[in-house]
Write a protein that holds these residues in place. Structure first.
Motif, PDB file in Angstrom:
ATOM      1  N   LEU A 235       0.833  -1.202   0.000  1.00 54.44           N
ATOM      2  CA  LEU A 235       0.000   0.000   0.000  1.00 54.44           C
ATOM      3  C   LEU A 235       0.871   1.257   0.000  1.00 54.44           C
ATOM      4  N   GLN A 236       1.919   1.224   0.792  1.00 46.31           N
ATOM      5  CA  GLN A 236       2.830   2.368   0.855  1.00 46.31           C
ATOM      6  C   GLN A 236       3.548   2.565  -0.467  1.00 46.31           C
ATOM      7  N   ARG A 237       3.905   1.452  -1.113  1.00 43.51           N
ATOM      8  CA  ARG A 237       4.600   1.545  -2.406  1.00 43.51           C
ATOM      9  C   ARG A 237       3.671   2.111  -3.488  1.00 43.51           C
ATOM     10  N   MET A 238       2.373   1.852  -3.364  1.00 43.16           N
ATOM     11  CA  MET A 238       1.418   2.406  -4.321  1.00 43.16           C
ATOM     12  C   MET A 238       1.422   3.932  -4.257  1.00 43.16           C
ATOM     13  N   LEU A 239       1.455   4.486  -3.044  1.00 45.00           N
ATOM     14  CA  LEU A 239       1.528   5.946  -2.905  1.00 45.00           C
ATOM     15  C   LEU A 239       2.832   6.481  -3.470  1.00 45.00           C
ATOM     16  N   THR A 240       3.918   5.729  -3.255  1.00 47.49           N
ATOM     17  CA  THR A 240       5.223   6.146  -3.790  1.00 47.49           C
ATOM     18  C   THR A 240       5.199   6.158  -5.315  1.00 47.49           C
ATOM     19  N   ASP A 241       4.595   5.133  -5.911  1.00 46.44           N
ATOM     20  CA  ASP A 241       4.501   5.076  -7.388  1.00 46.44           C
ATOM     21  C   ASP A 241       3.735   6.263  -7.937  1.00 46.44           C
ATOM     22  N   MET A 242       2.680   6.691  -7.217  1.00 43.23           N
ATOM     23  CA  MET A 242       1.906   7.848  -7.673  1.00 43.23           C
ATOM     24  C   MET A 242       2.759   9.105  -7.670  1.00 43.23           C
ATOM     25  N   SER A 243       3.601   9.247  -6.656  1.00 37.88           N
ATOM     26  CA  SER A 243       4.490  10.409  -6.587  1.00 37.88           C
ATOM     27  C   SER A 243       5.516  10.388  -7.710  1.00 37.88           C
ATOM     28  N   LEU A 244       6.086   9.189  -7.986  1.00 34.34           N
ATOM     29  CA  LEU A 244       7.067   9.066  -9.074  1.00 34.34           C
ATOM     30  C   LEU A 244       6.411   9.307 -10.431  1.00 34.34           C
ATOM     31  N   SER A 245       5.180   8.841 -10.575  1.00 36.75           N
ATOM     32  CA  SER A 245       4.465   9.033 -11.840  1.00 36.75           C
ATOM     33  C   SER A 245       4.201  10.510 -12.096  1.00 36.75           C
ATOM     34  N   LYS A 246       3.931  11.258 -11.027  1.00 34.61           N
ATOM     35  CA  LYS A 246       3.699  12.695 -11.188  1.00 34.61           C
ATOM     36  C   LYS A 246       4.935  13.379 -11.759  1.00 34.61           C
ATOM     37  N   GLU A 247       6.110  13.029 -11.252  1.00 37.23           N
ATOM     38  CA  GLU A 247       7.357  13.601 -11.777  1.00 37.23           C
ATOM     39  C   GLU A 247       7.571  13.183 -13.224  1.00 37.23           C
ATOM     40  N   LEU A 248       7.269  11.905 -13.524  1.00 41.79           N
ATOM     41  CA  LEU A 248       7.451  11.395 -14.885  1.00 41.79           C
ATOM     42  C   LEU A 248       6.538  12.129 -15.867  1.00 41.79           C
ATOM     43  N   ASN A 249       5.308  12.379 -15.455  1.00 38.05           N
ATOM     44  CA  ASN A 249       4.355  13.098 -16.306  1.00 38.05           C
ATOM     45  C   ASN A 249       4.823  14.515 -16.608  1.00 38.05           C
ATOM     46  N   GLU A 250       5.363  15.176 -15.599  1.00 35.09           N
ATOM     47  CA  GLU A 250       5.844  16.550 -15.810  1.00 35.09           C
ATOM     48  C   GLU A 250       6.975  16.574 -16.832  1.00 35.09           C
ATOM     49  N   GLN A 251       7.868  15.587 -16.728  1.00 32.89           N
ATOM     50  CA  GLN A 251       8.977  15.521 -17.692  1.00 32.89           C
ATOM     51  C   GLN A 251       8.459  15.244 -19.107  1.00 32.89           C
ATOM     52  N   PHE A 252       7.462  14.349 -19.206  1.00 37.22           N
ATOM     53  CA  PHE A 252       6.927  14.015 -20.525  1.00 37.22           C
ATOM     54  C   PHE A 252       6.137  15.188 -21.111  1.00 37.22           C
ATOM     55  N   LYS A 253       5.411  15.908 -20.266  1.00 45.10           N
ATOM     56  CA  LYS A 253       4.646  17.055 -20.752  1.00 45.10           C
ATOM     57  C   LYS A 253       5.565  18.150 -21.284  1.00 45.10           C
ATOM     58  N   ASP A 254       6.703  18.312 -20.624  1.00 40.69           N
ATOM     59  CA  ASP A 254       7.680  19.278 -21.139  1.00 40.69           C
ATOM     60  C   ASP A 254       8.136  18.882 -22.536  1.00 40.69           C
ATOM     61  N   LEU A 255       8.356  17.582 -22.723  1.00 37.13           N
ATOM     62  CA  LEU A 255       8.779  17.080 -24.035  1.00 37.13           C
ATOM     63  C   LEU A 255       7.679  17.287 -25.073  1.00 37.13           C
ATOM     64  N   VAL A 256       6.426  16.987 -24.668  1.00 36.64           N
ATOM     65  CA  VAL A 256       5.288  17.149 -25.579  1.00 36.64           C
ATOM     66  C   VAL A 256       5.086  18.619 -25.941  1.00 36.64           C
ATOM     67  N   GLN A 257       5.272  19.507 -24.966  1.00 36.59           N
ATOM     68  CA  GLN A 257       5.087  20.934 -25.215  1.00 36.59           C
ATOM     69  C   GLN A 257       6.091  21.436 -26.239  1.00 36.59           C
ATOM     70  N   GLN A 258       7.310  20.954 -26.109  1.00 40.29           N
ATOM     71  CA  GLN A 258       8.327  21.340 -27.089  1.00 40.29           C
ATOM     72  C   GLN A 258       7.935  20.847 -28.475  1.00 40.29           C
ATOM     73  N   SER A 259       7.398  19.634 -28.539  1.00 39.84           N
ATOM     74  CA  SER A 259       6.977  19.053 -29.819  1.00 39.84           C
ATOM     75  C   SER A 259       5.788  19.820 -30.383  1.00 39.84           C
ATOM     76  N   TYR A 260       4.843  20.219 -29.486  1.00 44.37           N
ATOM     77  CA  TYR A 260       3.652  20.951 -29.930  1.00 44.37           C
ATOM     78  C   TYR A 260       4.038  22.292 -30.536  1.00 44.37           C
ATOM     79  N   ASN A 261       5.035  22.906 -29.947  1.00 40.90           N
ATOM     80  CA  ASN A 261       5.489  24.199 -30.466  1.00 40.90           C
ATOM     81  C   ASN A 261       6.081  24.073 -31.858  1.00 40.90           C
ATOM     82  N   THR A 262       6.500  22.844 -32.173  1.00 43.17           N
ATOM     83  CA  THR A 262       7.082  22.615 -33.510  1.00 43.17           C
ATOM     84  C   THR A 262       6.102  21.864 -34.406  1.00 43.17           C
ATOM     85  N   GLY A 263       4.813  21.862 -34.011  1.00 42.76           N
ATOM     86  CA  GLY A 263       3.794  21.240 -34.871  1.00 42.76           C
ATOM     87  C   GLY A 263       3.370  19.861 -34.448  1.00 42.76           C
TER      88      GLY A 263
END
Length: 765
Positions: free
Chosen positions: A491-519
């Motif tokens: 159960l504790q590891r599930m909460l940890t995974d959610m926190s790690l996923s949040k960081e991963l999403n932010e990194q991926f969104k930055d990548l997507v935003q850069q791609s969106y700016n280029t079409g």
């Protein structure tokens, strides 16, 4: 001025001392001036300390013993004369006492005792020289056992010549006085106090005259007093309990016990407390304990907490007095709990909140009773725990499924921690979670709770419906405190995974935003990367073709993750995914509706960007979904009238057709179409129970191997007992299931039967 008598003239010396004794003993209130006191003291000193013997030295032999022997005789004559004078004096007092009876006798006795003991101290000081030398030498050399210092001599004489003759009447008068007080009269307690003090003072240690004991007090007063107390309260209690109710009798007994305690503090010796209170407890409580026990049920039925507390305090005074109450209390609480659940079970479906609230209401009521009426006594706490364990695990609802209690408790927990309009305040939520832990403590199948809680937690986290991360963490902490780290590690590891996923999403969104700016694509994409070993999520049971609209983003994340974590494999759980689709084809809403859908519903609806009507086979071909997955998805869309079934009788029929409904209307702008079907919920619950049974088999097998590895050789019965003991904190294993696991391990050759002893197993290394 009075002159001292000659030191070698005993007759003159004693005559002088006798007149002084008469003044001290009979007229001390007239006053004894310092000069008179000094002359009396000097007379004793001069007579005892003179160098010339009272009789010729030859009578006693010659040599160094002469002076000592002469001094002995001088001291003995003076000591014996004093003793005889005291005897005569006390005979006069005793004779006068014969004209008094009852309280008047006590008045006379205590007055004479006070005068006598006051005078005795003065006499003791006058004869101090006799004490220091002659008496001390007699005691040290043990010449006679009947020699005491002068003050002790006065007490011995009082006991022999006064007390021994009048004690019957004195003690009888004291007991009458105490009985009058018990009957409600006001008495002069100082009289009893003075008599008691005199009896204590008369206790003498025959081996050491400087010490005293309580022999006189215990023999002449305490023993008859205790006997009289027993007779008095036996008569009174038997009469009172036959004429009055149990609560009234308990009040009477409580008052009487308090009175006796006060009596000890007012005028009895403290040593009497134990025998007196013990006798009162026997007569007032123990002798009527069965009547009190019989009255318990009526008091608890009518919630008479004050009377219950009074009964508890009375019966706690006697050995095993509370045992029958604990048994009856446990039975009553168990019946109350079972009755509360029976009333709920009459409903068509059991609501988790209603169920848990019913359990808590019973526990709260009787826990308060235990704390107030029974002072939190451990025996009653244990009885409450036993009763709660019974009605929590074996009630009417549990007859349908033995694991229903932990399941409903987990679902109630889910409703508290899930985001909704009725979410409690933080402090109130904490109290509710503590209440849940109260019920959880009594749940036997804690592994069932863990399994359901884990799945419901996973849903809250995956769907983003958790009300508070802090509340989730708090609940897990409570479970960890109750069951240990291993119970909550996933159960504790599930909460940890959610926190790690949040960081991963932010990194991926930055990548997507850069791609969106280029079409690039502008699809809003959120991903959760969860550890397969910690999350109770099943792999999809169907194939699924991702719609073209999201394939590009899907491929981009795959590449992004592989670059970040080389060698890791992503298994996509599309059945747990959800999406939001914005409509632009409906005239009913100027801004357009937003459909909240599952991934499978998204796969169906996006097909309608290319056409407005499809057959069942067309949709199945384009989505690659099995009928088990496609039919529920279509069914909800048809029920909501987003799609219309234009051909065919029911969803899933061969050749059935589904048209887009251009006349769809809704009062809501955001419409949730991602709703689980009841059949899906039941299938999920059944799957959870099946998983629990499988896990239990592995746990039992692991426990058997662990025990046998440690013990090497064990008998069948002992092995089963050990397995139950080790696993009972998680669940209560059935003996039949343990036997099956033993057979499995025998087949796998982890253990084997001992030759010549078929009921004994040995570990195979």
């Amino acid at each position: 001025m009075q002159q001292l008598p000659p030191a070698n003239d005993f007759g003159a010396t004693w005559s002088f001392l006798e007149s002084g004794l008469d003044q001290i003993m009979n007229r001390l209130e007239e006053g004894l001036d310092r000069t008179r006191y000094s002359l009396l003291y000097s007379a004793v000193h001069n007579y005892c300390a003179r160098g010339t013997p009272a009789q010729p030295a030859s009578t006693f032999g010659s040599g160094p013993m002469n002076q000592r022997t002469a001094t002995y005789l001088i001291g003995a004559e003076l000591y014996n004369s004093l003793s005889k004078w005291l005897e005569d004096h006390l005979i006069k007092i005793r004779t006068q006492s014969e004209q008094y009876m009852d309280e008047a006798l006590l008045q006379y006795y205590t007055k004479q005792w006070g005068r006598y003991t006051t005078a005795a101290r003065v006499v003791n000081n006058i004869f101090m020289y006799l004490n220091r030398y002659w008496v001390k030498r007699e005691i040290d050399e043990d010449r006679k056992n009947d020699v005491y210092d002068v003050f002790t001599l006065t007490l011995v004489c009082w006991r022999r010549h006064m007390f021994e003759f009048v004690h019957h009447n004195v003690i009888a008068a004291v007991l009458k006085l105490i009985e009058r007080e018990r009957n409600g009269e006001t008495i002069e307690t100082s009289l009893v106090k003075n008599i008691v003090d005199s009896l204590v003072s008369l206790g003498l240690d025959t081996t050491d005259s400087t010490k005293s004991n309580l022999d006189v007090y215990k023999e002449y007063f305490e023993a008859p007093f205790i006997q009289a107390t027993e007779v008095y309260y036996t008569t009174e209690s038997e009469r009172f309990i036959t004429e009055n109710s149990v609560p009234d009798y308990m009040k009477k007994a409580e008052v009487r016990l308090n009175e006796e305690q006060n009596r000890i503090e007012m005028y009895l010796h403290e040593s009497t407390q134990k025998p007196l209170i013990s006798k009162c407890e026997t007569v007032l409580v123990k002798n009527h304990s069965e009547t009190l026990w019989d009255g318990f049920q009526s008091l608890i039925d009518h919630d008479k907490q004050d009377d219950l507390h009074r009964m508890y305090t009375l019966l706690a005074r006697i050995p095993e007095g509370l045992d029958p109450l604990r048994v009856r209390f446990e039975s009553h609480v168990r019946k109350a709990g079972l009755g509360a659940i029976e009333r709920i079970d009459q409903q068509e479906s059991v609501d988790p909140k209603t169920y848990v609230d019913a359990l808590l209401a019973v526990h709260r009521k009787y826990n308060e009773l235990v704390q107030h009426a029974f002072s939190g006594e451990p025996g009653f706490v244990a009885s409450l725990d036993k009763a709660c364990g019974e009605f929590v695990n074996r009630n009417a609802v549990c007859k349908k499924s033995s694991s229903k209690s932990p399941e409903l408790l987990a679902r109630y927990c889910d409703s508290l921690l899930k985001k909704n309009a009725k979410n409690a305040e933080e402090s109130e939520l904490e109290d509710l979670l503590n209440s849940i832990m109260t019920v959880f403590k009594y749940v036997e199948d804690k592994d069932v709770f863990q399994k359901f809680y884990s799945r419901l937690l996973a849903k809250r986290l995956v769907n983003g419906t958790s009300a508070s991360d802090d509340a989730e963490g708090s609940m897990i902490s409570k479970l960890k405190e109750a069951c240990g780290f291993e119970y909550t590690s996933k159960l504790q590891r599930m909460l940890t995974d959610m926190s790690l996923s949040k960081e991963l999403n932010e990194q991926f969104k930055d990548l997507v935003q850069q791609s969106y700016n280029t079409g690039g694509s502008n699809v809003d994409f959120n991903i959760l990367v969860l550890g397969a070993g910690q999350w109770p999520l099943q792999p999809p049971n169907t194939t699924f073709n991702l719609p073209e609209d999201v394939v590009k983003t899907y491929d981009r994340f795959q590449k992004f993750y592989q670059n970040k974590h080389s060698g890791r494999k992503l298994n996509w759980l599309f059945q747990s995914c959800k999406a939001e689709l914005k409509t632009s084809y409906l005239k009913a809403s100027k801004t357009g509706y937003t459909f909240q859908v599952s991934a499978y519903q998204m796969g169906v609806l996006l097909q309608y960007n290319n056409a407005t009507s499809y057959t069942y086979e067309d949709i199945q071909r384009s989505t690659a979904l099995t009928p088990e997955a496609l039919n529920p998805a279509l069914g909800i869309l048809i029920k909501a009238k987003v799609l219309l079934l234009t051909e065919g009788e029911k969803v899933g029929d061969s050749g059935s057709r589904y048209d887009l409904n251009f006349d769809f209307k809704s009062k809501k702008i955001r419409i949730n179409l991602n709703m689980p079907m009841k059949t899906e919920q039941k299938a999920e619950a059944d799957e959870t129970h099946k998983t629990i049974e499988d896990d239990r088999k592995f746990l039992m097998q692991a426990a058997i191997v662990r025990i046998m590895k440690t013990r090497r050789v064990m008998k069948h019965v002992n092995l089963i007992e050990e397995v139950i003991m080790q696993l009972q904190s998680r669940f209560k294993p059935r003996v039949s299931d343990i036997k099956k696991c033993i057979d499995i391990l025998l087949d796998k050759q982890y253990i084997e039967r001992m030759e010549g002893a078929m009921d004994t197993y040995s570990y195979v290394a």
